[in-house]
Design a protein around this motif. Structure first.
Motif, PDB file in Angstrom:
ATOM      1  N   TRP A 163       6.894  17.246 -33.511  1.00  0.00           N
ATOM      2  CA  TRP A 163       5.889  16.308 -33.028  1.00  0.00           C
ATOM      3  C   TRP A 163       4.755  16.201 -34.042  1.00  0.00           C
ATOM      4  N   ASP A 164       4.259  14.982 -34.235  1.00  0.00           N
ATOM      5  CA  ASP A 164       3.143  14.751 -35.151  1.00  0.00           C
ATOM      6  C   ASP A 164       1.969  14.146 -34.374  1.00  0.00           C
ATOM      7  N   ILE A 165       0.768  14.590 -34.688  1.00  0.00           N
ATOM      8  CA  ILE A 165      -0.430  14.054 -34.065  1.00  0.00           C
ATOM      9  C   ILE A 165      -0.681  12.640 -34.588  1.00  0.00           C
ATOM     10  N   VAL A 166      -0.959  11.718 -33.686  1.00  0.00           N
ATOM     11  CA  VAL A 166      -1.301  10.347 -34.070  1.00  0.00           C
ATOM     12  C   VAL A 166      -2.746  10.327 -34.557  1.00  0.00           C
ATOM     13  N   GLU A 167      -2.977   9.728 -35.709  1.00  0.00           N
ATOM     14  CA  GLU A 167      -4.317   9.680 -36.280  1.00  0.00           C
ATOM     15  C   GLU A 167      -5.249   8.870 -35.379  1.00  0.00           C
ATOM     16  N   CYS A 196       7.154   8.396 -40.493  1.00  0.00           N
ATOM     17  CA  CYS A 196       6.244   7.298 -40.201  1.00  0.00           C
ATOM     18  C   CYS A 196       4.945   7.860 -39.637  1.00  0.00           C
ATOM     19  N   ARG A 197       3.841   7.256 -40.030  1.00  0.00           N
ATOM     20  CA  ARG A 197       2.548   7.659 -39.516  1.00  0.00           C
ATOM     21  C   ARG A 197       2.009   6.567 -38.599  1.00  0.00           C
ATOM     22  N   PHE A 198       1.248   7.000 -37.611  1.00  0.00           N
ATOM     23  CA  PHE A 198       0.668   6.058 -36.662  1.00  0.00           C
ATOM     24  C   PHE A 198      -0.799   6.413 -36.443  1.00  0.00           C
ATOM     25  N   SER A 199      -1.575   5.392 -36.090  1.00  0.00           N
ATOM     26  CA  SER A 199      -2.976   5.629 -35.722  1.00  0.00           C
ATOM     27  C   SER A 199      -3.265   4.910 -34.415  1.00  0.00           C
ATOM     28  N   VAL A 200      -4.324   5.342 -33.730  1.00  0.00           N
ATOM     29  CA  VAL A 200      -4.707   4.745 -32.456  1.00  0.00           C
ATOM     30  C   VAL A 200      -6.217   4.536 -32.415  1.00  0.00           C
ATOM     31  N   GLN A 201      -6.625   3.432 -31.819  1.00  0.00           N
ATOM     32  CA  GLN A 201      -8.020   3.177 -31.497  1.00  0.00           C
ATOM     33  C   GLN A 201      -8.085   2.815 -30.023  1.00  0.00           C
ATOM     34  N   TRP A 202      -9.059   3.394 -29.313  1.00  0.00           N
ATOM     35  CA  TRP A 202      -9.116   3.250 -27.864  1.00  0.00           C
ATOM     36  C   TRP A 202     -10.170   2.234 -27.442  1.00  0.00           C
ATOM     37  N   GLN A 203      -9.837   1.463 -26.424  1.00  0.00           N
ATOM     38  CA  GLN A 203     -10.747   0.521 -25.786  1.00  0.00           C
ATOM     39  C   GLN A 203     -10.856   0.907 -24.316  1.00  0.00           C
ATOM     40  N   MET A 204     -12.082   1.076 -23.803  1.00  0.00           N
ATOM     41  CA  MET A 204     -12.286   1.490 -22.419  1.00  0.00           C
ATOM     42  C   MET A 204     -12.481   0.279 -21.504  1.00  0.00           C
ATOM     43  N   VAL A 205     -11.838   0.344 -20.351  1.00  0.00           N
ATOM     44  CA  VAL A 205     -12.053  -0.642 -19.289  1.00  0.00           C
ATOM     45  C   VAL A 205     -12.513   0.145 -18.061  1.00  0.00           C
ATOM     46  N   ASP A 206     -13.807   0.119 -17.798  1.00  0.00           N
ATOM     47  CA  ASP A 206     -14.349   0.848 -16.651  1.00  0.00           C
ATOM     48  C   ASP A 206     -13.997   0.132 -15.358  1.00  0.00           C
TER      49      ASP A 206
END
Length: 405
Positions: free
Chosen positions: A325-329, A377-387
């Motif tokens: 398992w690899d941590i997603v950036e 393969c490398r992956f990255s994530v950016q989060w968007q919040m919906v309250d």
């Protein structure tokens, strides 16, 4: 990551779906109105010079009105007789959307009230980020929400709820319910061959597979079966290699992956099984895959991603090449998302629904190869919040599914 258990101090009850059983009045399926606008009424109103929107041809006006958020329909019905006719029922609204080619994603969340245990479905419009409710699921009053398994066929706008268990009674259900977004209604389908709760489920080539789970008195099952939604018939398939209930499951490369899941503290290494419908055969899961599966999963980019529960809620991805398992950036899951959470995905977005129904939308980007290994393969994530609005603050998610309508 603990599985919910139920006690048994009450006498057994009838399973939902038995021919002798009738649904509680407040859960009866509602009679539906005509699915289409009344042509005679529409013609009469248009001939009287009552357009849908003044200054616009009706076909253009309809394209505009069918984009309005569902939570605004009640207010819209007061505008005119034609708007009242258009927004009179969700079935009518979604039928017209389908006929005109609309195809937008909606996040359906199966939730329960954390104090009363009352269950209900809430829907997040992923275009307008607004919430609405669908009709109550025809079900007994007191059930354990976590015991159900929910799957969907997104492009058909179909949602299936299977199994379950009656609260405070070790009595699993063989219940099967189908919700159709276009018709905005539930249908009671042919029950499963075996009553089960806390089991694995997944959709492969339009067929719904269920496996393992708990039977009466928490006895674990190794049986599995498959539903053809078109024919409405269940048939058995090969049994699992071991008796086990399921913490999580996923469909990857046409196979059903089932994990027992980690328990805290980590006394026992979890078990895992993989089912291949092309050969009707089960095999043991690779050690790295089952031992690193420490959260809730989704499949994107033909890869298995997991939102971890024990590693600072980081997102990680499985590499089948070396069984690691690899941590997603990128950042960890936003702090507003509290356990228990449920996940779903579509294309390159992952949706994580936490307690009080706050939603984090993770935008996944596929990066170039790893510096240490060109094949990785490398992956990255950016989060968007919906309250979530305050009206949902007492709700806890049990499942999340994406449907199109």
């Amino acid at each position: 990551m603990q599985r919910v258990r139920v006690s048994s101090h009450q006498s057994p009850v009838h399973k939902l779906g038995d021919s002798q059983m009738t649904l509680s009045p407040k859960f009866k399926l509602a009679a539906t109105c005509s699915a289409l606008l009344d042509p005679a009424l529409q013609f009469e109103l248009s001939m009287r010079g009552e357009p849908l929107i003044p200054g616009l041809p009706d076909d253009i006006a309809l394209q505009c009105l069918l984009r309005l958020p569902v939570d605004k329909h009640t207010a819209c019905k007061t505008v005119s007789r034609r708007w009242y006719s258009l927004f009179g029922s969700k079935e009518q609204f979604f039928t017209l959307r389908k006929e005109l080619g609309f195809h937008d994603p909606w996040l359906f969340v199966f939730a329960y009230h954390k104090c009363t245990g009352k269950i209900e479905w809430k829907v997040l419009d992923l275009t307008h980020l607004s919430w609405h409710t669908i009709p109550a699921m025809p079900c007994k009053d007191k059930v354990c929400p976590q015991g159900f398994r929910c799957v969907s066929i997104p492009h058909e706008g179909a949602l299936f709820v299977c199994g379950g268990v009656v609260s405070d009674v070790d009595c699993p259900l063989n219940l099967v319910l189908k919700y159709e977004a276009r018709r905005n209604r539930w249908t009671v389908m042919k029950q499963m061959i075996t009553a089960r709760s806390f089991f694995a489920s997944g959709v492969i080539d339009g067929m719904i597979y269920v496996a393992g789970g708990n039977s009466t008195d928490l006895f674990e099952l190794n049986s599995a079966e498959v539903l053809d939604p078109e024919k409405g018939m269940w048939r058995p398939v090969a049994g699992m290699g071991t008796m086990m209930s399921s913490y999580d499951a996923a469909v990857l490369n046409g196979k059903l992956l089932v994990t027992e899941g980690w328990f805290w503290p980590f006394y026992v290494v979890p078990r895992g099984q993989i089912y291949d419908p092309s050969t009707d055969n089960w095999e043991d899961m690779a050690a790295g895959l089952r031992e690193g599966w420490t959260g809730s999963s989704v499949v994107m980019h033909s890869r298995l991603f997991v939102v971890t529960e024990h590693e600072r809620t980081k997102l990680k991805v499985y590499d089948s090449g070396d069984d690691t398992w690899d941590i997603v950036e990128g950042p960890a899951l936003p702090e507003q998302i509290c356990k228990p959470f449920r996940v779903s995905s579509w294309e390159s977005k992952i949706y994580v629904v936490g307690r009080n129904l706050h939603v984090a939308i993770g935008h996944i980007v596929k990066l170039g190869p790893s510096a240490t290994c060109e094949k990785k393969c490398r992956f990255s994530v950016q989060w968007q919040m919906v309250d979530a609005p305050g009206t949902l603050f007492d709700l806890t998610p049990s499942s999340a599914q994406v449907l199109f309508a």
